[in-house]
Design a protein around this motif. Structure first.
Motif, PDB file in Angstrom:
ATOM      1  N   CYS A  26      -5.142  -4.472   0.120  1.00  0.00           N
ATOM      2  CA  CYS A  26      -6.500  -4.325  -0.411  1.00  0.00           C
ATOM      3  C   CYS A  26      -6.536  -4.720  -1.888  1.00  0.00           C
ATOM      4  O   CYS A  26      -7.438  -5.434  -2.333  1.00  0.00           O
ATOM      5  CB  CYS A  26      -6.962  -2.888  -0.221  1.00  0.00           C
TER       6      CYS A  26
ATOM      7  N   LEU B 193      -8.550  -2.987   6.170  1.00  0.00           N
ATOM      8  CA  LEU B 193      -9.723  -2.360   6.769  1.00  0.00           C
ATOM      9  C   LEU B 193     -10.979  -2.942   6.127  1.00  0.00           C
ATOM     10  O   LEU B 193     -11.293  -2.657   4.975  1.00  0.00           O
ATOM     11  CB  LEU B 193      -9.665  -0.836   6.571  1.00  0.00           C
TER      12      LEU B 193
ATOM     13  N   ASP C 247     -14.119  -2.469   5.665  1.00  0.00           N
ATOM     14  CA  ASP C 247     -15.166  -1.467   5.804  1.00  0.00           C
ATOM     15  C   ASP C 247     -16.383  -1.843   4.966  1.00  0.00           C
ATOM     16  O   ASP C 247     -16.472  -2.937   4.402  1.00  0.00           O
ATOM     17  CB  ASP C 247     -14.634  -0.091   5.408  1.00  0.00           C
ATOM     18  N   SER C 248     -17.328  -0.895   4.855  1.00  0.00           N
ATOM     19  CA  SER C 248     -18.580  -1.171   4.143  1.00  0.00           C
ATOM     20  C   SER C 248     -18.343  -1.435   2.652  1.00  0.00           C
ATOM     21  O   SER C 248     -19.014  -2.279   2.047  1.00  0.00           O
ATOM     22  CB  SER C 248     -19.548   0.006   4.318  1.00  0.00           C
ATOM     23  N   LYS C 249     -17.376  -0.738   2.051  1.00  0.00           N
ATOM     24  CA  LYS C 249     -17.079  -0.959   0.631  1.00  0.00           C
ATOM     25  C   LYS C 249     -16.565  -2.371   0.407  1.00  0.00           C
ATOM     26  O   LYS C 249     -16.970  -3.054  -0.544  1.00  0.00           O
ATOM     27  CB  LYS C 249     -16.056   0.066   0.144  1.00  0.00           C
ATOM     28  N   THR C 250     -15.663  -2.807   1.276  1.00  0.00           N
ATOM     29  CA  THR C 250     -15.123  -4.162   1.141  1.00  0.00           C
ATOM     30  C   THR C 250     -16.220  -5.203   1.325  1.00  0.00           C
ATOM     31  O   THR C 250     -16.272  -6.205   0.600  1.00  0.00           O
ATOM     32  CB  THR C 250     -14.007  -4.383   2.175  1.00  0.00           C
ATOM     33  N   LYS C 251     -17.107  -4.970   2.287  1.00  0.00           N
ATOM     34  CA  LYS C 251     -18.217  -5.916   2.516  1.00  0.00           C
ATOM     35  C   LYS C 251     -19.116  -6.014   1.297  1.00  0.00           C
ATOM     36  O   LYS C 251     -19.541  -7.108   0.903  1.00  0.00           O
ATOM     37  CB  LYS C 251     -19.028  -5.476   3.736  1.00  0.00           C
TER      38      LYS C 251
END
Length: 541
Positions: free
Chosen positions: A345, A477, A479-483
């Motif tokens: 990450c 992962l 997830d929404s934070k990464t997006k």
């Protein structure tokens, strides 16, 4: 009884994680100092030397690193596979001493390999050296210094490997910092003390002398530390010593470590061929001036990789190897998945920053740093090299995991694939450089292709390894934070391109730096929980 064993295993994992985490920090700061010192020295020196002279120095460094790599890398990785017996009982204490003696014994193998190998390589390349600087007055002295530097550095290998096995990164950091500092002073001092001298090829002599000083400081530091270590561990001997097993059996070298070394060695050969393949290709297909230019690009472009990525990869490799050799419980492997996902990450976010701001700003920065002795092709080529860095980083961490978990059979399989990767790389490099006239850009594109192939292979292997232990593994992962971070990054990139474009002056550089700062702050805000978990990790249950 199983509860006690489980607690003991958790305690071991806690100690390994604590030492590894501390080791990453120490190696990061140590590498930052040493690499920045070398970088600054080269930055000063390139204003006084020609691309041809710089190319010769980099070619000599390539030869030194190649001999050292083939001599010691396989043993460094295999020594971590020696199983340790850490306990307070007298019987296990004797076994622990035998383990440490086995590590010391293994450390002499690089010297036995490297001494004749250095002699062969130096003799083999003697004719090429002569063509490059045959008129240099101190030519033979430089060659002798190169050979001696290799041998002296290999003499410290038994004590280096012992420190690595014990995860004593603080000592390694101190010793390497001292070695780099003194070698920089020697290199810098010789060049500037005799800059008005008529001695031809003096920067090459200075480079070779600095390499020898670096090796000597390492050897003196490690042997001095080892003498203190022996006072606390009187059963450990400096010379290779036979280790008794029972009443009749004995050995010098750990059988499991040697078996892994035999299978690993040929894999390392092909890995080195791919890792250093760009240097082999450029030495064959490009002029000495182009070699100097590419060496400069590599030094600038890979500075981040050497400062940040390399220490993380080494710590992960040592940590996982020690863990897998002593336990393969599902809970502990799940813990390693969490650690790897955090690292990947971090790599993802750093790669986003590099890809967005690297191509736009690197050309202008390098153009202002390199001076008038160098071709404009440096500033034209380095933007493409910045796009290669994320692939270099991801491949490094995945190969570190592969090396930690692969069996002898797995290593052999990877070797076969590496043969194919090497053929693809050499072919595409030849086509891009000689047929398409892409020069250095073609070499970088070929590197990007072979890194992608290695990433795909290692990822599939790691996923299969964890799945075979009933542990789920994914690269990261999403997830929404990464997006939201990826979406915001695209918006900032679009703004930077439309408002500023490729940097042409200092104002545009500062404006681009402002955009980068905004993106970094946003990433830190979205991943604040991840940052807190890394800074203050929770102990295992």
């Amino acid at each position: 009884m199983s509860r006690v064993h489980s607690l003991a295993e958790s305690s071991r994992l806690d100690r390994l994680m604590e030492k590894s985490a501390k080791g990453v920090t120490l190696l990061l700061f140590g590498q930052m100092f040493t690499k920045l010192s070398t970088f600054i020295l080269n930055q000063i020196l390139i204003t006084y030397i020609s691309p041809a002279t710089f190319g010769v120095n980099m070619f000599l460094e390539f030869l030194i690193n190649t001999v050292l790599f083939f001599s010691r890398e396989g043993i460094r990785l295999s020594a971590q596979r020696v199983k340790d017996a850490e306990t307070d009982s007298d019987e296990k204490s004797d076994k622990h001493s035998a383990t440490l003696q086995s590590i010391v014994n293994l450390g002499y193998i690089p010297l036995m390999i490297g001494t004749p190998l250095a002699s062969v390589v130096v003799y083999w390349q003697y004719g090429r050296f002569s063509e490059l600087f045959k008129h240099m007055q101190l030519f033979k002295l430089s060659i002798a210094l190169v050979w001696l530097a290799i041998v002296v550095e290999l003499m410290s290998e038994p004590f280096y490997i012992l420190n690595q096995f014990n995860l004593n990164y603080d000592k390694r950091t101190r010793f390497e910092t001292a070695a780099v500092t003194l070698s920089c002073f020697v290199n810098f001092g010789i060049v500037f003390s005799f800059k008005d001298s008529e001695i031809d090829g003096l920067p090459i002599v200075a480079f070779c002398a600095a390499k020898l000083v670096h090796s000597m400081v390492l050897f003196i530091s490690y042997i001095w530390d080892y003498q203190n270590f022996k006072k606390r561990n009187k059963n450990i001997h400096t010379r290779p010593t036979k280790i008794l097993v029972g009443h009749s059996n004995s050995y010098y070298f750990d059988h499991d470590a040697m078996a892994h070394f035999y299978t690993m060695f040929f894999n390392l050969c092909f890995k080195h061929l791919l890792t250093e393949g760009d240097k082999l290709v450029i030495n064959s297909l490009c002029t000495i001036e182009e070699q100097g230019i590419y060496s400069l690009i590599s030094n600038y472009g890979s500075l981040l990789a050497r400062l940040v990525f390399a220490p993380i990869e080494e710590s992960v490799r040592n940590f996982l190897t020690r863990l897998v050799q002593n336990t393969d419980t599902k809970a502990h492997l799940e813990t390693t998945v969490g650690i790897l996902q955090r690292i990947i990450c971090f790599y993802l976010y750093l790669s986003i920053i590099i890809v967005i701001f690297g191509p736009l700003n690197s050309g202008f920065l390098v153009q202002k740093l390199i001076g008038s002795n160098w071709s404009n092709s440096v500033s034209d080529t380095i933007p493409l090299y910045t796009l290669y860095l994320p692939l270099l980083a991801l491949n490094g961490i995945l190969e570190a995991v592969h090396q930690s978990t692969a069996t002898g059979h797995d290593v052999v399989d990877y070797t076969y694939y590496m043969v194919g990767f090497s053929a693809i790389f050499m072919t595409t490099s030849y086509v891009c450089i000689t047929k398409l006239n892409l020069s250095l850009q073609g070499l970088i594109l070929s590197n990007m292709l072979n890194m992608t192939l290695r990433i795909v292979y290692c990822y599939r292997f790691i996923k299969h390894f964890y799945n075979s232990h009933a542990v789920s593994f994914s690269l990261w992962l999403f997830d929404s934070k990464t997006k939201s971070i990826v979406t915001s990054s695209l918006v900032i990139w679009a703004l930077d391109c439309s408002l500023l474009g490729v940097t042409r002056n200092w104002f545009e550089l500062l404006a681009s730096a402002f955009f980068a700062q905004v993106l970094v702050i946003f990433i830190m805000y979205k991943e604040k929980d991840l940052i807190i978990s890394v800074v203050k990790p929770k102990p295992l249950d």
